[in-house]
Structures are given as structure tokens and as C-alpha cells.
Design a protein around this motif. Structure first.
Motif, short mmCIF file in Angstrom:
data_model
loop_
_atom_site.label_atom_id
_atom_site.label_comp_id
_atom_site.label_asym_id
_atom_site.label_seq_id
_atom_site.Cartn_x
_atom_site.Cartn_y
_atom_site.Cartn_z
N ALA A 31 0.84 -1.20 0.00
CA ALA A 31 0.00 0.00 0.00
C ALA A 31 0.88 1.25 0.00
CB ALA A 31 -0.94 0.00 1.20
N GLY A 94 2.37 12.54 -8.97
CA GLY A 94 1.71 11.55 -8.12
C GLY A 94 0.35 12.07 -7.69
N THR A 95 -0.28 11.31 -6.80
CA THR A 95 -1.59 11.68 -6.27
C THR A 95 -1.54 13.06 -5.60
OG1 THR A 95 -1.94 9.34 -5.82
CG2 THR A 95 -3.44 10.86 -4.77
N THR A 96 -0.51 13.26 -4.80
CA THR A 96 -0.39 14.50 -4.03
C THR A 96 -0.36 15.71 -4.96
OG1 THR A 96 0.85 13.31 -2.35
CG2 THR A 96 1.04 15.72 -2.33
N HIS A 123 -6.31 10.19 3.63
CA HIS A 123 -4.86 10.37 3.72
C HIS A 123 -4.60 11.87 3.80
CE1 HIS A 123 -0.73 10.50 2.03
NE2 HIS A 123 -0.63 9.21 2.30
N ALA A 125 -2.83 13.62 2.14
CA ALA A 125 -2.76 14.19 0.79
C ALA A 125 -4.12 14.66 0.29
CB ALA A 125 -2.20 13.15 -0.19
N THR A 170 -11.75 9.51 -0.74
CA THR A 170 -10.94 8.38 -1.17
C THR A 170 -11.83 7.19 -1.52
OG1 THR A 170 -8.93 7.14 -0.67
CG2 THR A 170 -10.54 7.31 1.10
N VAL A 172 -10.61 3.94 -1.40
CA VAL A 172 -10.21 2.91 -0.44
C VAL A 172 -9.28 3.58 0.57
CG1 VAL A 172 -8.99 0.73 -0.11
CG2 VAL A 172 -10.30 1.09 -2.21
N ASN A 174 -6.17 3.95 2.82
CA ASN A 174 -4.83 3.37 2.88
C ASN A 174 -4.51 2.83 4.26
OD1 ASN A 174 -4.67 6.19 3.77
ND2 ASN A 174 -2.50 5.75 4.02
N ALA A 201 -5.71 6.38 -5.19
CA ALA A 201 -4.35 5.88 -4.95
C ALA A 201 -4.32 4.42 -4.49
CB ALA A 201 -3.64 6.77 -3.92
N GLN A 202 -5.29 4.07 -3.62
CA GLN A 202 -5.29 2.70 -3.08
C GLN A 202 -6.21 1.76 -3.86
OE1 GLN A 202 -3.34 1.33 -0.86
NE2 GLN A 202 -2.27 3.24 -0.41
N SER A 222 -1.43 7.44 -8.23
CA SER A 222 0.04 7.43 -8.37
C SER A 222 0.48 6.19 -9.13
CB SER A 222 0.71 7.39 -6.99
OG SER A 222 0.33 8.50 -6.21
N LYS A 225 2.10 2.99 -6.94
CA LYS A 225 1.28 2.03 -6.18
C LYS A 225 0.60 1.02 -7.08
CE LYS A 225 0.29 5.45 -2.61
NZ LYS A 225 0.93 5.02 -1.36
#
Ligand code: PMP
Length: 406
Positions: A31, A94-96, A123, A125, A170, A172, A174, A201-202, A222, A225
Motif C-alpha cells: 500500500a 503523483g496523487t499529491t 490520507h 494528501a 478516497t 479505499v 490506505n 491511490a489505493q 500514483s 502504487k
């Protein structure tokens, strides 16, 4: 199905063939980041060996080759997430960065009376950029209080109003592996005319994702991942949603014409991609999409869930263990142990070559909601075996026994 064979997939991951200390490496920190299959590594090396040049110049043979591979990679990712149109995937690191691009990009649309809505399972982020946006604009940040099993009550629909400008949620968690009811969240948001951003992301490494079915305004994830490289990620957006964003980075590539008085910005997707992009990252990410699509994603998901469920069933009857992730339909297990420090458990597992993650998982408010300072998380990927899931759970029990003796 249980017919899935992780042993043959493992052969595609060179890093897994090496020991950790004097033990076999048991990598269960997926993860945080996944390992990379050979085809992703080869794609990156191949790019530098045969195509390296700057993109979008139209200047020479290699530049054309790099540009065409780069744009093909964008299309591969667009198809992978079922984007309705071309040019709706923006490369980010990335996600961030993708979330920040939206949080800064919509600032000009936000009034002090507006509300920004997120869930309580985010998260950092998908929390801090919205909090900071609320500080800059005076808008109110509101948190939908999901329970730690991902449930929400009917009254939570009251969080959505005509003041709601954007809802960021989100898919899922993390930290605890639960799935949120994003389809419902998106529907509530649409009912009040709010924009939607889903943090995938997850989810992206485990679930088939169709952004056209979800019908969200933005979907972010991202590369690292989902078996792709670090430093590359995706901001998907509906065309009008992307067009509403003011670029938060300006410079080369994102412009059509510049004078000292004014700048005419480029069209999408380039308008949101200032500077020389991460070309090898985009190619590596496209190779990762190919990797995922060449395997039976449904079978992989069932396998990963069966590994988490196995660990869960070995650990669930130990009195001192509290498990926060769901037993079924989770690809990770997240837990704490009474009177035992997470980092001591983490250290013991590491000494046996087992890589897990102990800590707050960049989700301090969620840890506060759970009443713990952190959890121990083992997260599974396509290359993990049933022996690894059992080895993790049994070694954890051994660690608890040892640590509670002294
Ligand atoms: N959101 C979630 C749900 C995550 O799991 C992560 C990574 N742990 C992020 C956002 C941030 O991703 P990145 O660090 O790759 O930008």
C-alpha cells in the motif's frame, strides 16, 4: 478464483528474488509502494536506449519518437481508466501533486460562503490541500464522519448543500483498507451541483476503474502504487472540469504565445503540464497498465483479498489484537496490539525479512478517531503467496509473545 498462481507472476519481479538479511524477503508494504515487473524496468531502460529526447518539439527523429511514445502512453492510461475522451489525463508526479493541482486550480472559484467536503478516512494528501484552500479562501472545510467500517448514516446526506463546492473522497482507505461508497458520494455531490474528486491511490492497483461510469469530475492516482515508477501520477478530469482550473505552475510547454505583456496558455492537456515532463515515468506507467491488463484482474483481486482474510483469521482470536480492517473484501490488514508498541512489532518482523508498515499512515485524524497512535499494516499485492500471509501472521504472534514476556 483460488486457481490464481502468484508464483509465476513473482518471476516477473527481479527484486523479490533477493534475500532480506539472511531471510527470504516477504514484501507486504504494497500500500506504500509496489515492486516493479521487468517490463516496466525494461520500458524505462529502452526509452533511454532508443528514444530519449525532449517532447513536443517536432525538431528531429528522436524528438518525434519520444513525443509519439509519450502521447501513446497517455492514451494507454486513458483507455485503462476508460476516460471518455483523449487528452483528459494530465501527468503529475503523483496523487499529491494531482490533488494540489485541483486545490490551487479551483481557488478562483471559491467564495468564503462555500463549503469543501471530505471524508474522515482521508490520507493527509486528500486533507491538507483542502484545509489550506479553506484557510486561503475562508471557505469552510467539513468532514463527513464515516465509521471505521466505511459506513455512513442517512443523515450524512445533510452535509451536502448548495454551498458545497467540491467533494473529495478516497475510494479505499490506505490506513484501514475499507472501501467508501463513492458512487453514493458522487451522486449526492451531483444533486447539489458540487464538483467531485476521487482519490484512487489505493484502488487503482486492485479494482477495475471506469471514470466514465463513476462520472466524477476528477480521479487521481500514483504510478508507484500500481507497479509503475515513482515520480509519475495522473490527474484525470472531465474536459470542462480541467478547463476550469487555473494552472498553478507556468512556464515552458504550457504556453502558445508569450509577450512581456501577456501569455496565451496552451490547450489541454499541455496547459496543466508546465516544463519538461517525466517522459520515462509516463512510459513506465503505461507498461504497468499493460501488465495489469494482461492478468485476470478479478482473479488477482480475489487472491489478494484471500491473503488478507487468511492473516485476519489467524489473528482474530488473539485477545490483545484489535483489527481495524474488514475481514472480507480488503487487500490489507491493519491492527494494533494492547500493551505493545507498533514499532517494536515492526522491528521484529523486519528482523525476519518481513516488510510491513507501522505508524499513522499519513492519517492522523483517522488514528484519533480509532483511538490509537498508529497501526501495523500488512498490505498484499499480486505476487504475494499464501505462505507469506501465514508467515506474517505467525511471526506477529511470536513477536507479541516475546515482547509481552519482558
Ligand atoms: N492518497 C492515498 C489514499 C494514499 O494511499 C497515498 C499514498 N500513501 C496518497 C494519497 C499519496 O500518494 P503519493 O505519495 O504517491 O502522492
Amino acid at each position: 478464483s483460488m486457481m490464481f498462481d502468484p508464483y509465476s507472476i513473482r518471476q516477473e519481479f527481479p527484486i523479490l528474488q533477493q534475500p532480506a538479511y539472511e531471510h527470504e524477503l516477504t514484501y507486504l508494504d504494497n500500500a506504500a509502494t509496489t515492486q516493479k515487473p521487468s517490463r516496466v524496468l525494461e520500458r524505462i531502460l529502452g526509452y533511454y536506449q532508443t528514444a530519449n529526447a525532449n517532447v513536443h518539439r517536432g525538431a528531429h527523429f528522436l524528438s518525434d519518437r519520444a513525443t509519439s511514445q509519450f502521447e501513446q502512453a497517455r492514451q494507454t492510461v486513458e483507455r485503462f481508466i476508460h476516460a471518455p475522451e483523449n487528452g483528459q489525463v494530465i501527468w503529475t508526479k503523483g496523487t499529491t501533486e494531482a490533488i494540489n493541482t485541483v486545490a490551487y486550480g479551483i481557488e478562483h472559484l471559491i467564495d468564503p460562503d462555500d463549503e469543501i467536503l471530505i471524508s474522515s478516512l482521508e490520507h493527509h494528501a486528500n486533507l491538507v490541500p483542502w484545509q489550506q484552500l479553506s484557510f486561503r479562501t475562508g471557505a469552510r472545510l467539513r468532514i463527513i464522519p464515516f465509521t471505521s467500517d466505511g459506513k455512513w448514516q442517512a443523515e450524512y446526506a445533510n452535509y451536502f448543500s448548495d454551498r458545497t463546492k467540491i467533494v473529495a473522497c478516497t475510494q479505499v482507505s490506505n490506513a484501514i483498507g475499507v472501501q467508501l461508497p463513492i458512487k453514493e458520494v458522487i451522486q449526492h455531490a451531483k444533486n447539489v451541483g458540487a464538483m467531485t474528486l476521487i482519490d484512487g491511490a489505493q484502488a487503482i492497483a486492485h479494482y477495475p476503474v471506469s471514470v466514465s461510469e463513476l462520472d466524477c469530475d476528477f480521479y487521481v492516482f500514483s504510478g508507484h502504487k500500481m507497479y509503475g515508477p515513482t515520480g509519475i501520477g495522473v490527474l484525470y478530469g472531465k474536459t470542462d472540469a480541467l478547463e476550469s482550473l487555473l494552472p498553478c505552475q507556468t512556464g515552458g510547454e504550457m504556453v502558445l504565445h508569450v509577450t512581456y505583456q501577456a501569455t496565451e496558455f496552451n490547450i489541454l492537456p499541455y496547459r496543466l503540464e508546465a516544463g519538461t515532463p517525466n517522459i520515462e515515468g509516463a512510459l513506465g506507467l503505461a507498461a504497468a497498465c499493460d501488465f495489469l491488463q494482461q492478468h485476470d484482474q478479478e482473479a488477482v483481486l480475489k487472491w489478494e483479498q484471500s491473503l488478507a482474510e487468511k492473516a485476519y483469521s489467524i489473528l482474530e482470536n488473539t485477545t490483545d489484537i484489535e483489527i481495524f480492517s474488514p475481514k472480507k473484501h480488503s487487500t490489507l490488514i491493519s491492527l494494533s496490539v494492547k500493551n505493545t508498541h507498533i514499532m517494536d512489532l515492526n522491528g521484529y518482523l523486519d528482523s525476519k525479512g518481513i516488510a510491513v508498515r507501522g505508524g499513522s499512515h499519513c492519517a492522523h485524524p483517522l488514528m484519533a478517531q480509532l483511538g490509537v497512535s498508529g497501526t501495523l499494516r500488512a498490505s498484499f499485492a499480486c505476487y504475494n503467496t499464501m505462505e507469506e500471509a501465514e508467515h506474517f501472521a505467525n511471526t506477529l504472534l511470536e513477536a507479541i509473545e516475546l515482547l509481552q514476556e519482558d
